[in-house]
Design an enzyme around this catalytic site. Structure first.
Site, PDB file in Angstrom:
ATOM      1  N   ASP A  95      -0.201   2.535   8.142  1.00 32.24           N
ATOM      2  CA  ASP A  95       0.165   2.052   6.804  1.00 32.24           C
ATOM      3  C   ASP A  95       0.228   0.525   6.735  1.00 32.24           C
ATOM      4  O   ASP A  95      -0.224  -0.083   5.772  1.00 32.24           O
ATOM      5  CB  ASP A  95       1.520   2.642   6.392  1.00 32.24           C
ATOM      6  CG  ASP A  95       1.448   4.152   6.234  1.00 32.24           C
ATOM      7  OD1 ASP A  95       0.322   4.676   6.135  1.00 32.24           O
ATOM      8  OD2 ASP A  95       2.504   4.801   6.208  1.00 32.24           O
ATOM      9  N   ASP A 103       0.836  -1.193   0.000  1.00 31.24           N
ATOM     10  CA  ASP A 103       0.000   0.000   0.000  1.00 31.24           C
ATOM     11  C   ASP A 103       0.874   1.246   0.000  1.00 31.24           C
ATOM     12  O   ASP A 103       1.972   1.240   0.552  1.00 31.24           O
ATOM     13  CB  ASP A 103      -0.912   0.005   1.227  1.00 31.24           C
ATOM     14  CG  ASP A 103      -2.096   0.938   1.027  1.00 31.24           C
ATOM     15  OD1 ASP A 103      -2.451   1.211  -0.137  1.00 31.24           O
ATOM     16  OD2 ASP A 103      -2.658   1.408   2.024  1.00 31.24           O
ATOM     17  N   CYS A 110      -7.925   0.276  18.091  1.00 32.63           N
ATOM     18  CA  CYS A 110      -9.313  -0.076  17.803  1.00 32.63           C
ATOM     19  C   CYS A 110     -10.036  -0.375  19.110  1.00 32.63           C
ATOM     20  O   CYS A 110      -9.409  -0.624  20.144  1.00 32.63           O
ATOM     21  CB  CYS A 110      -9.337  -1.281  16.883  1.00 32.63           C
ATOM     22  SG  CYS A 110     -10.999  -1.878  16.512  1.00 32.63           S
ATOM     23  N   GLU A 138      -3.622  -1.874  -4.147  1.00 33.96           N
ATOM     24  CA  GLU A 138      -4.895  -1.176  -4.199  1.00 33.96           C
ATOM     25  C   GLU A 138      -4.899  -0.331  -5.457  1.00 33.96           C
ATOM     26  O   GLU A 138      -3.873   0.221  -5.834  1.00 33.96           O
ATOM     27  CB  GLU A 138      -5.023  -0.288  -2.963  1.00 33.96           C
ATOM     28  CG  GLU A 138      -6.432   0.117  -2.674  1.00 33.96           C
ATOM     29  CD  GLU A 138      -6.519   0.938  -1.394  1.00 33.96           C
ATOM     30  OE1 GLU A 138      -7.619   1.087  -0.881  1.00 33.96           O
ATOM     31  OE2 GLU A 138      -5.474   1.436  -0.937  1.00 33.96           O
ATOM     32  N   CYS A 169     -11.390  -2.989  19.889  1.00 39.00           N
ATOM     33  CA  CYS A 169     -11.069  -4.362  20.308  1.00 39.00           C
ATOM     34  C   CYS A 169      -9.718  -4.445  21.008  1.00 39.00           C
ATOM     35  O   CYS A 169      -9.317  -5.509  21.465  1.00 39.00           O
ATOM     36  CB  CYS A 169     -11.089  -5.305  19.111  1.00 39.00           C
ATOM     37  SG  CYS A 169      -9.681  -5.093  17.990  1.00 39.00           S
TER      38      CYS A 169
HETATM   39 ZN    ZN Z   1     -10.509  -4.031  16.066  1.00 37.62          ZN
END
Ligand code: ZN
Length: 402
Positions: free
Chosen positions: A353, A188, A344, A272, A346
């Protein structure tokens, strides 16, 4: 298994004054023919919704040569002029197939000057290249070997904005087989680096780049201060062109190393599909990463995958690679550009990146498993070694790997 491919080998050369004059004249004629044919096609298309074919353009060229004001077109080799019409034809084919924007006029200042010679317009004897309308062979600096017994099929001569002359020879070459592997990698365009890999590795710009860019900025400031039309301004413009050319050369060398490595080490490379315009809209991002470099890397990955029998998988650019948590699959609403690392809900901590590269890889592998969603490749027909079709088939027929 070794593969036979058509490959371009590019070298610098030093023309005699006579050769330089002949080539400059040819460049001028090529540009004129291209622009004039484009003008006619534009009139036909926008005025009457009529398409002009290559053969019609070619017939028109024959007529132009018979007129008094364009009789000078007969003084240069006719082959580069015909090739210019073929390039225009290809540009229109891409436009009609919605692969490219409407063809643009070649400007004297902005376009790179070039002329393409096919087999009938040059002689190749004992490793010496002589172009049509020239008495002596070109003084080429053979910076690397041509493949053994190579016979160029097409020769392209060009001059860049720094005034350097190049000749590119299209030859048949044998590409040795790359080591067998099952590895797959997601690549990416990074923000903190040139590219990020799903392996966690970040590849940064070559170390010269920052210093070269500072030099470029300085040269550009100096150019801006010079009086228009002055000798000093011309000198300053050359200096800017030279620094710029060096940046581009060094970066290309670097990208060749990166792309060769990625293709040799992996059976599947997932990227991508970023469209240039989209990236450039964001000026901060355009500063941090060089969009041109990313596009160039993509092109290299495309043809090298074809050379080595690797699979290049392109995932849709609307896929939320950056703000998707690779661990739990939660998609964040937005991730500002200055956020390099995020946590996140979680509990996973992501490098922006690398997380994006991992998501690209996961999406690519999912796509090859389902056998759909792979977008058709954009051709690179200008360079003459397009492998787009082959790649699309490879990508579409790609096999899922664990
Ligand atoms: Zn997560």
């Amino acid at each position: 298994m070794a593969r036979q491919v058509r490959r371009a080998f590019k070298y610098r050369f030093y023309p005699t004054a006579e050769q330089a004059a002949e080539l400059s004249r040819t460049f001028g004629c090529v540009r004129l023919v291209y622009n004039k044919a484009l003008e006619e096609r534009t009139r036909a298309w926008y005025g009457e919704q009529r398409r002009i074919s290559y053969l019609q353009s070619s017939a028109a060229l024959t007529q132009w040569k018979k007129t008094e004001e364009l009789a000078f077109l007969t003084e240069v080799s006719c082959v580069p002029l015909q090739q210019a019409l073929r390039h225009l034809q290809a540009a229109f084919a891409n436009f009609f197939a919605k692969r490219a924007a409407y063809p643009r006029f070649k400007s004297r200042k902005r376009s790179r000057c070039s002329a393409e010679y096919t087999r009938s317009a040059f002689t190749w004897r004992d490793g010496r290249l002589t172009l049509a309308k020239m008495a002596a062979p070109l003084d080429i600096r053979w910076s690397r070997h041509l493949p053994e017994g190579a016979e160029p099929s097409t020769v392209t001569v060009s001059r860049d904005s720094a005034g350097r002359w190049f000749v590119s020879l299209l030859c048949q070459d044998t590409i040795p087989a790359a080591p067998a592997t099952d590895a797959a990698v997601g690549v990416d365009a990074g923000i903190t680096s040139l590219v990020a890999l799903s392996t966690g590795e970040k590849i940064t710009n070559p170390r010269h780049e920052r210093r070269d860019r500072a030099r470029l900025a300085k040269a550009q400031r100096e150019l801006a201060r010079k009086a228009p039309g002055s000798v000093n301004r011309d000198k300053a413009r050359r200096r800017v062109a030279r620094v710029h050319a060096r940046i581009v050369d060094r970066r290309r060398d670097f990208l060749h190393k990166v792309s060769t490595r990625l293709v040799r080490e992996n059976q599947t490379v997932v990227v991508e599909d970023l469209i240039a315009g989209n990236l450039l809209k964001n000026r901060k991002l355009a500063r941090a990463i060089s969009d041109a470099a990313w596009r160039e890397l993509r092109t290299m990955l495309e043809y090298k995958c074809a050379w080595y029998g690797r699979d290049l998988v392109v995932v849709d650019r609307w896929f939320p690679s950056t703000n998707l948590c690779g661990t739990c699959g939660t998609v964040r609403a937005e991730l500002p550009l200055n956020v390099r690392e995020w946590t996140c809900g979680c509990g996973s901590v992501h490098d922006r990146d690398v997380n994006a590269a991992r998501n690209v890889l996961a999406a690519g592998l999912a796509v090859t498993a389902c056998g759909d969603g792979v977008r058709p490749q954009r051709g690179t027909s200008r360079t003459g070694h397009s492998s787009a079709k082959q790649e699309t088939q490879r990508a579409t027929a790609g096999i899922a790997r664990p």
